[in-house]
Write a protein that holds these residues in place. Structure first.
Motif, short mmCIF file in Angstrom:
data_model
loop_
_atom_site.label_atom_id
_atom_site.label_comp_id
_atom_site.label_asym_id
_atom_site.label_seq_id
_atom_site.Cartn_x
_atom_site.Cartn_y
_atom_site.Cartn_z
N GLU A 134 0.81 -1.21 0.00
CA GLU A 134 0.00 0.00 0.00
C GLU A 134 0.85 1.27 0.00
O GLU A 134 0.62 2.16 -0.83
CB GLU A 134 -0.95 -0.01 1.19
N PRO A 135 1.87 1.41 0.88
CA PRO A 135 2.71 2.62 0.81
C PRO A 135 3.46 2.74 -0.51
O PRO A 135 3.66 3.86 -1.02
CB PRO A 135 3.69 2.44 1.98
N VAL A 136 3.87 1.61 -1.08
CA VAL A 136 4.57 1.67 -2.36
C VAL A 136 3.63 2.16 -3.46
O VAL A 136 4.02 2.94 -4.34
CB VAL A 136 5.16 0.28 -2.71
N LEU A 137 2.36 1.72 -3.40
CA LEU A 137 1.38 2.20 -4.37
C LEU A 137 1.17 3.71 -4.22
O LEU A 137 1.07 4.43 -5.21
CB LEU A 137 0.05 1.46 -4.19
N TYR A 138 1.10 4.17 -2.96
CA TYR A 138 1.00 5.61 -2.73
C TYR A 138 2.22 6.33 -3.29
O TYR A 138 2.11 7.41 -3.89
CB TYR A 138 0.89 5.90 -1.23
N LEU A 139 3.40 5.74 -3.12
CA LEU A 139 4.63 6.36 -3.59
C LEU A 139 4.62 6.50 -5.11
O LEU A 139 4.99 7.55 -5.65
CB LEU A 139 5.83 5.50 -3.15
N VAL A 140 4.19 5.45 -5.79
CA VAL A 140 4.14 5.49 -7.25
C VAL A 140 3.07 6.47 -7.74
O VAL A 140 3.32 7.31 -8.61
CB VAL A 140 3.87 4.08 -7.81
N LEU A 154 1.17 12.04 -9.57
CA LEU A 154 0.82 13.43 -9.24
C LEU A 154 2.05 14.33 -9.25
O LEU A 154 1.96 15.50 -9.62
CB LEU A 154 0.14 13.47 -7.86
N GLY A 155 3.19 13.78 -8.86
CA GLY A 155 4.41 14.59 -8.77
C GLY A 155 4.83 15.20 -10.09
O GLY A 155 5.48 16.26 -10.11
N SER A 156 4.46 14.56 -11.21
CA SER A 156 4.84 15.11 -12.51
C SER A 156 4.09 16.39 -12.83
O SER A 156 4.47 17.12 -13.74
CB SER A 156 4.59 14.07 -13.60
N TYR A 157 3.00 16.66 -12.08
CA TYR A 157 2.22 17.88 -12.30
C TYR A 157 2.44 18.93 -11.20
O TYR A 157 1.83 19.99 -11.22
CB TYR A 157 0.72 17.55 -12.34
N VAL A 158 3.28 18.60 -10.23
CA VAL A 158 3.50 19.49 -9.09
C VAL A 158 4.88 20.11 -9.17
O VAL A 158 5.86 19.41 -9.45
CB VAL A 158 3.34 18.71 -7.76
N GLN A 159 4.94 21.42 -8.93
CA GLN A 159 6.24 22.08 -8.90
C GLN A 159 7.01 21.67 -7.65
O GLN A 159 6.46 21.11 -6.72
CB GLN A 159 6.04 23.59 -8.92
N ASN A 160 8.30 21.99 -7.66
CA ASN A 160 9.12 21.65 -6.51
C ASN A 160 8.56 22.26 -5.22
O ASN A 160 8.00 23.36 -5.23
CB ASN A 160 10.55 22.16 -6.72
N ILE A 161 8.71 21.51 -4.14
CA ILE A 161 8.26 21.97 -2.83
C ILE A 161 9.47 22.15 -1.93
O ILE A 161 10.24 21.20 -1.72
CB ILE A 161 7.28 20.96 -2.19
N GLU A 162 9.67 23.34 -1.41
CA GLU A 162 10.78 23.63 -0.50
C GLU A 162 12.11 23.17 -1.09
O GLU A 162 12.98 22.62 -0.40
CB GLU A 162 10.53 22.99 0.86
N GLY A 163 12.27 23.35 -2.41
CA GLY A 163 13.53 23.03 -3.06
C GLY A 163 13.73 21.58 -3.42
O GLY A 163 14.84 21.19 -3.81
N MET A 164 12.70 20.76 -3.28
CA MET A 164 12.84 19.34 -3.61
C MET A 164 11.68 18.92 -4.50
O MET A 164 10.63 19.59 -4.54
CB MET A 164 12.84 18.49 -2.32
N SER A 165 11.87 17.83 -5.24
CA SER A 165 10.79 17.32 -6.08
C SER A 165 9.68 16.78 -5.19
O SER A 165 9.89 16.48 -4.01
CB SER A 165 11.30 16.21 -7.00
#
Length: 263
Positions: A42-48, A54-65
């Motif tokens: 389950e956590p790995v599915l959340y990670l992916v 979702l991460g591909s549509y989100v700008q960097n947060i606090e200097g990190m992806s």
């Protein structure tokens, strides 16, 4: 007749505490594959989904992806879910259906030693499941610092708090369905607003203050700092918060479960 407990009860780490922990570990060894896979997948599915999708549509947060941001949060939240499940549903089954608590307290093991063992074993599950996710992050190249070695002690401390809160609820639960309220009203809100998926600084002031009061918020902050190597003196505030709350809460579930078990 019950002997009164002192107002503050320091954890008694007697050999019988570890004997009960070992008993739970022996039972866990019989079905560890199914349990570990459920809490691992389950956590790995959340990670992916969240990190790569979702991460591909989100700008960097606090200097990190976004992937770097969310991955350590999933380590802490995975540990929380594992401990909460262990000290609610699993503990209730041992208490109510299997009558394991009655059998154990018929031996020289005291109620205080039994409940302490249950909470320490819950903290162990936090370290186990959180560490498995850390290994996955290492394989994916998401761990940037050897400071990550300090993450398991953080998971143990936060896991002890989650175990204490869960055992308090278990001490009152009349039926196993009652735990639906615990997960809906306490665990899920912490998961959503504990800083796992976004910085809590953007939340309204009231919600931000409530987030600061949750153990998951401090656990996420520490694990994220150790995974990314962003270590500073401000981390002592989070560590001190977890240590103080874990110590202050320890007596409460012991006292409540003693009231339920000793008539």
């Amino acid at each position: 007749m019950k002997n009164p407990l002192p107002l503050f009860l320091w954890p008694r780490l007697t050999p019988l505490v570890w004997t009960v922990c070992y008993r739970n570990l022996v039972v866990f060894k019989k079905n560890w594959k199914s349990n570990l896979m459920f809490n691992f997948i389950e956590p790995v599915l959340y990670l992916v989904a969240m990190g790569y999708g979702l991460g591909s549509y989100v700008q960097n947060i606090e200097g990190m992806s976004y992937l770097q941001f969310v991955a350590p949060g999933l380590v802490a939240s995975s540990a929380m879910w594992a401990t909460a499940a262990e000290c609610t549903y699993d503990s209730f089954v041992r208490l109510h259906y299997q009558r394991v608590y009655e059998a154990i307290t018929a031996t020289p093991v005291s109620v205080e030693e039994l409940i302490a063992a249950e909470m320490f074993y819950g903290a162990f599950k936090s370290v186990l499941y959180g560490s498995v996710i850390i290994v996955v992050l290492c394989l994916l190249g998401l761990v940037a610092s050897p400071w990550v070695l300090l993450a398991p002690p953080v998971l143990a401390l936060a896991g002890l708090i989650f175990a204490e809160l869960s055992m308090v609820w278990t001490s009152f639960a009349p039926r196993i369905e009652t735990f639906n309220y615990f997960f809906t009203l306490l665990i899920t809100p912490m998961f959503l607003f504990g800083g796992v998926f976004f910085p809590v600084e953007g939340l309204p002031a009231v919600v931000r203050s409530l987030s600061w009061l949750t153990p998951l918020y401090h656990s996420v902050a520490l694990v994220r700092a150790f995974v990314l190597g962003a270590v500073s003196s401000s981390l002592w505030t989070h560590a001190l918060w977890l240590a103080v709350v874990a110590g202050l809460l320890f007596n409460l579930p012991v006292r409540l479960m003693r009231g339920r078990l000793v008539k």
